[in-house]
Design a protein around this motif. Structure first.
Motif, short mmCIF file in Angstrom:
data_model
loop_
_atom_site.label_atom_id
_atom_site.label_comp_id
_atom_site.label_asym_id
_atom_site.label_seq_id
_atom_site.Cartn_x
_atom_site.Cartn_y
_atom_site.Cartn_z
N GLU A 138 8.16 33.28 34.23
CA GLU A 138 7.69 32.04 33.59
C GLU A 138 7.86 32.76 32.10
OE1 GLU A 138 7.26 28.86 33.42
OE2 GLU A 138 7.68 28.98 35.70
N ALA A 139 7.40 33.92 31.89
CA ALA A 139 7.35 34.82 30.54
C ALA A 139 8.71 35.47 30.23
CB ALA A 139 6.30 35.71 30.24
N LEU A 140 9.84 35.25 31.02
CA LEU A 140 11.03 35.96 30.78
C LEU A 140 11.71 35.84 29.37
CD1 LEU A 140 12.49 38.29 32.33
CD2 LEU A 140 13.89 36.61 33.34
N PRO A 141 11.74 34.71 28.94
CA PRO A 141 12.37 34.57 27.70
C PRO A 141 11.64 35.27 26.52
CG PRO A 141 12.27 32.49 28.73
CD PRO A 141 11.57 33.26 29.44
N ALA A 142 10.29 35.35 26.55
CA ALA A 142 9.60 36.06 25.57
C ALA A 142 9.82 37.40 25.77
CB ALA A 142 8.19 35.44 25.61
N ILE A 143 9.92 37.80 27.29
CA ILE A 143 10.06 39.33 27.56
C ILE A 143 11.16 39.58 27.01
CG2 ILE A 143 10.35 40.98 29.38
CD1 ILE A 143 8.18 39.32 31.10
N ILE A 144 12.36 38.97 26.89
CA ILE A 144 13.50 39.46 26.25
C ILE A 144 13.54 39.73 24.93
CG2 ILE A 144 15.96 38.54 26.03
CD1 ILE A 144 15.58 39.56 28.71
N ASN A 145 12.69 38.60 24.12
CA ASN A 145 12.57 38.75 22.90
C ASN A 145 11.88 40.17 22.60
OD1 ASN A 145 13.92 36.63 21.49
ND2 ASN A 145 11.99 35.38 21.55
N ALA A 146 10.89 40.36 23.33
CA ALA A 146 10.06 41.73 23.17
C ALA A 146 11.04 42.90 23.45
CB ALA A 146 8.76 41.41 24.00
N LEU A 147 11.75 42.75 24.33
CA LEU A 147 12.58 43.82 24.75
C LEU A 147 13.52 44.27 23.58
CD1 LEU A 147 13.24 46.15 26.87
CD2 LEU A 147 14.87 44.54 27.95
N THR A 148 13.99 42.98 23.02
CA THR A 148 14.96 43.25 22.03
C THR A 148 14.52 43.96 20.71
OG1 THR A 148 16.53 41.29 22.74
CG2 THR A 148 16.68 42.08 20.44
N LEU A 149 13.31 43.36 20.56
CA LEU A 149 12.47 44.06 19.33
C LEU A 149 12.19 45.41 19.32
CD1 LEU A 149 10.95 43.74 16.67
CD2 LEU A 149 8.94 42.88 17.93
N THR A 150 11.70 46.10 20.81
CA THR A 150 11.42 47.11 20.90
C THR A 150 12.69 48.11 20.86
OG1 THR A 150 10.02 46.41 22.67
CG2 THR A 150 10.55 48.80 22.69
N LEU A 151 13.64 47.58 21.43
CA LEU A 151 14.98 48.54 21.16
C LEU A 151 15.46 48.75 19.74
CD1 LEU A 151 17.38 49.81 22.52
CD2 LEU A 151 18.49 47.76 23.07
#
Length: 213
Positions: A138-151
């Motif tokens: 359910e949180a996958l879209p927000a997780i993708i955003n977090a991953l992008t920011l982290t990278l």
């Protein structure tokens, strides 16, 4: 020569950044799950444990990366056999980024609608099933955003790592640009970093939009 130098440095930066992001995601996800489960109102509330773990995560998040990298030289040498180079830089990059992404992932999972979680519990789902079949999907879209920011953050950290022997574009900018009075090389490295960040952000936005549909 400059082209080859920049290509090699770009590959080193990508190697450091991508591998560090992958490792930070693994450790950060584990920390985030613990934080979500043990907070007050979580699936396994342990307020004291949550406060201690939260304090540790916050402490590492607030540590200036360049200092953290120097402090971790002995640990880095113990793990990879050397404290300099692109592979060595992965250790502090991972340790410095894991708490950062942990908080982002925690926030992403906390945004999941509580009614969805309660529905899963009413059907007899275990805590593990709720985490991996409800919270994370359910949180996958927000997780993708977090991953992008982290990278993107790790790419910036990798440039700093180059100033103390970490290799990559930061090393080229300092050794060949600054120390040899070649502003053109410094400009080239900045342009490469900007393009890299823009591409990553575009890919992250594309993945987010696809998952939100």
């Amino acid at each position: 020569m400059i082209r080859d130098l920049l290509i090699n440095a770009t590959l080193e930066t990508l190697y450091m950044s991508l591998l560090s992001t992958f490792l930070a995601l693994i450790f950060g996800m584990a920390l985030a799950i613990l934080l979500v489960l043990t907070r007050s109102g979580g699936l396994a509330p342990m307020p004291q444990f949550y406060r201690v773990l939260g304090a540790i995560v916050n402490a590492f998040r607030s540590f200036p990366f360049i200092i953290l990298m120097i402090v971790l030289f002995p640990l880095t040498k113990l793990i990879v056999g050397t404290s300099i180079g692109t592979t060595a830089a992965i250790v502090p990059l991972t340790i410095g980024s894991a708490p950062f992404i942990a908080r982002l992932l925690e926030a992403a999972m906390l945004e999941v609608d509580k009614s969805v979680i309660e529905a899963a519990r009413s059907f007899g789902a275990s805590r593990t099933q709720i985490v991996f079949r409800v919270l994370i999907p359910e949180a996958l879209p927000a997780i993708i955003n977090a991953l992008t920011l982290t990278l993107i953050v790790i790419i910036g950290f990798s440039a700093m790592a180059g100033t103390v022997g970490g290799g990559g574009l930061g090393d080229v900018a300092v050794r060949y640009g600054y120390q040899r009075f070649r502003p053109d090389i410094m400009i080239y490295t900045v342009i490469v970093l900007i393009v890299m960040v823009q591409l990553i952000q575009m890919l992250g936005d594309f993945a987010y939009k696809r998952l939100k549909k």
